[in-house]
Design a protein around this motif. Sequence first.
Motif, PDB file in Angstrom:
ATOM      1  N   SER A 134       0.818  -1.205   0.000  1.00 39.86           N
ATOM      2  CA  SER A 134       0.000   0.000   0.000  1.00 39.86           C
ATOM      3  C   SER A 134       0.854   1.259   0.000  1.00 39.86           C
ATOM      4  O   SER A 134       2.058   1.219   0.281  1.00 39.86           O
ATOM      5  CB  SER A 134      -0.922   0.009   1.223  1.00 39.86           C
ATOM      6  OG  SER A 134      -0.152   0.051   2.425  1.00 39.86           O
ATOM      7  N   MET A 136       0.203   5.498   1.365  1.00 42.56           N
ATOM      8  CA  MET A 136      -0.652   6.500   1.998  1.00 42.56           C
ATOM      9  C   MET A 136      -0.280   7.856   1.415  1.00 42.56           C
ATOM     10  O   MET A 136       0.873   8.285   1.494  1.00 42.56           O
ATOM     11  CB  MET A 136      -0.448   6.502   3.509  1.00 42.56           C
ATOM     12  CG  MET A 136      -1.361   7.466   4.251  1.00 42.56           C
ATOM     13  SD  MET A 136      -3.065   6.889   4.366  1.00 42.56           S
ATOM     14  CE  MET A 136      -2.868   5.599   5.620  1.00 42.56           C
ATOM     15  N   TYR A 183      -7.448   9.796  10.111  1.00 39.83           N
ATOM     16  CA  TYR A 183      -7.424   8.493   9.445  1.00 39.83           C
ATOM     17  C   TYR A 183      -8.725   7.705   9.619  1.00 39.83           C
ATOM     18  O   TYR A 183      -8.728   6.479   9.595  1.00 39.83           O
ATOM     19  CB  TYR A 183      -6.224   7.667   9.914  1.00 39.83           C
ATOM     20  CG  TYR A 183      -4.913   8.355   9.627  1.00 39.83           C
ATOM     21  CD1 TYR A 183      -4.352   8.342   8.360  1.00 39.83           C
ATOM     22  CD2 TYR A 183      -4.256   9.079  10.627  1.00 39.83           C
ATOM     23  CE1 TYR A 183      -3.168   9.020   8.090  1.00 39.83           C
ATOM     24  CE2 TYR A 183      -3.064   9.754  10.360  1.00 39.83           C
ATOM     25  CZ  TYR A 183      -2.531   9.718   9.088  1.00 39.83           C
ATOM     26  OH  TYR A 183      -1.360  10.394   8.821  1.00 39.83           O
ATOM     27  N   ARG A 222      -5.573   6.105   0.991  1.00 43.07           N
ATOM     28  CA  ARG A 222      -4.802   4.860   1.158  1.00 43.07           C
ATOM     29  C   ARG A 222      -5.129   3.919   0.003  1.00 43.07           C
ATOM     30  O   ARG A 222      -6.292   3.571  -0.216  1.00 43.07           O
ATOM     31  CB  ARG A 222      -5.120   4.180   2.485  1.00 43.07           C
ATOM     32  CG  ARG A 222      -4.277   2.914   2.733  1.00 43.07           C
ATOM     33  CD  ARG A 222      -4.487   2.396   4.144  1.00 43.07           C
ATOM     34  NE  ARG A 222      -3.610   1.281   4.447  1.00 43.07           N
ATOM     35  CZ  ARG A 222      -3.972  -0.009   4.373  1.00 43.07           C
ATOM     36  NH1 ARG A 222      -5.207  -0.337   4.006  1.00 43.07           N
ATOM     37  NH2 ARG A 222      -3.114  -0.970   4.666  1.00 43.07           N
ATOM     38  N   GLN A 224      -4.314   0.265  -1.618  1.00 39.53           N
ATOM     39  CA  GLN A 224      -3.754  -1.062  -1.324  1.00 39.53           C
ATOM     40  C   GLN A 224      -4.199  -2.049  -2.396  1.00 39.53           C
ATOM     41  O   GLN A 224      -5.360  -2.046  -2.818  1.00 39.53           O
ATOM     42  CB  GLN A 224      -4.218  -1.566   0.043  1.00 39.53           C
ATOM     43  CG  GLN A 224      -3.602  -2.907   0.449  1.00 39.53           C
ATOM     44  CD  GLN A 224      -4.281  -3.523   1.663  1.00 39.53           C
ATOM     45  OE1 GLN A 224      -5.461  -3.860   1.615  1.00 39.53           O
ATOM     46  NE2 GLN A 224      -3.533  -3.659   2.750  1.00 39.53           N
TER      47      GLN A 224
END
Length: 274
Positions: A134, A136, A183, A222, A224
């Motif tokens: 991933s 961020m 978050y 994010r 992933q």
Amino acid sequence: MASINELPENVLLELFSLVPARELLRHCRPVCSLWRDLIDLVSLWKRKCQREGFISENWDQPVADWKVFYFLCSLRRNLIRNPCAQEGLKYWTIDENGGDNWKVEDTPGAHGKEFPDPRVKKYFVTSYQTCLKSQMVDLQAKGYWKELMDTVRPDIVIKDWFAARYDCGCRYQICVQLLSADYLVLDTFEPPAVEIEQWSDIEWREVSHTFSNYPPGVRHIRFQHGGKDTQFWAGWYGSRVTNSSIIIGPEVTRKRNPMQEAARGSNESRTQTE
């Protein structure tokens, strides 16, 4: 001595169109009411868009706010770093490293196919247990200020490409989340995992999603993705992924001259170093 304000309005507008946008707003706009009014004109920001090559002279698409449109165009680029494995696994966080771990291979790879874009020369490949990685993205660090994300809420387009080997089945999955400053998840794109059967095909597939009208407060993204093989074979027979992207803002075609390209490359190198 004559004042600059005595110049014709069209001359002042031409001069302002040459000034970097942030300097225009931070240092020029507060000077006086004349400058403020001129800098707020639609024609100035449309002119800057044309000068920068964001739009053509005969652009006929409606634009709600030319100033915002200019900044979105100037910020527009792929926010994923190292999307095509050209730097190995650099900038990626390894969330799961199952089987024989993640690996980078050259296209087309064994029992594979060249990528549709000949500029893409490498891909990431998974193993016989789940491999996930991933990135961020901090939107404010990338230049997307709070008011822009909360009021304008520009489209956020994510794309990814995946493929299988001909001699082994695989599973591919992706999850992209829009996150708050703390978050907290505000929106998610997580389609069902895709399984490609053994002896099926080796076509590169694109997955794409556009986040629109998402809640205010988005400060991070994010991204992933990953997968595994479905035969449980030692080695790297799982899903192959490459050419991932997160792009914010309008679709434009920008044509730069060689000096602009050199300056942009220099700025990107400094950003990566920082």
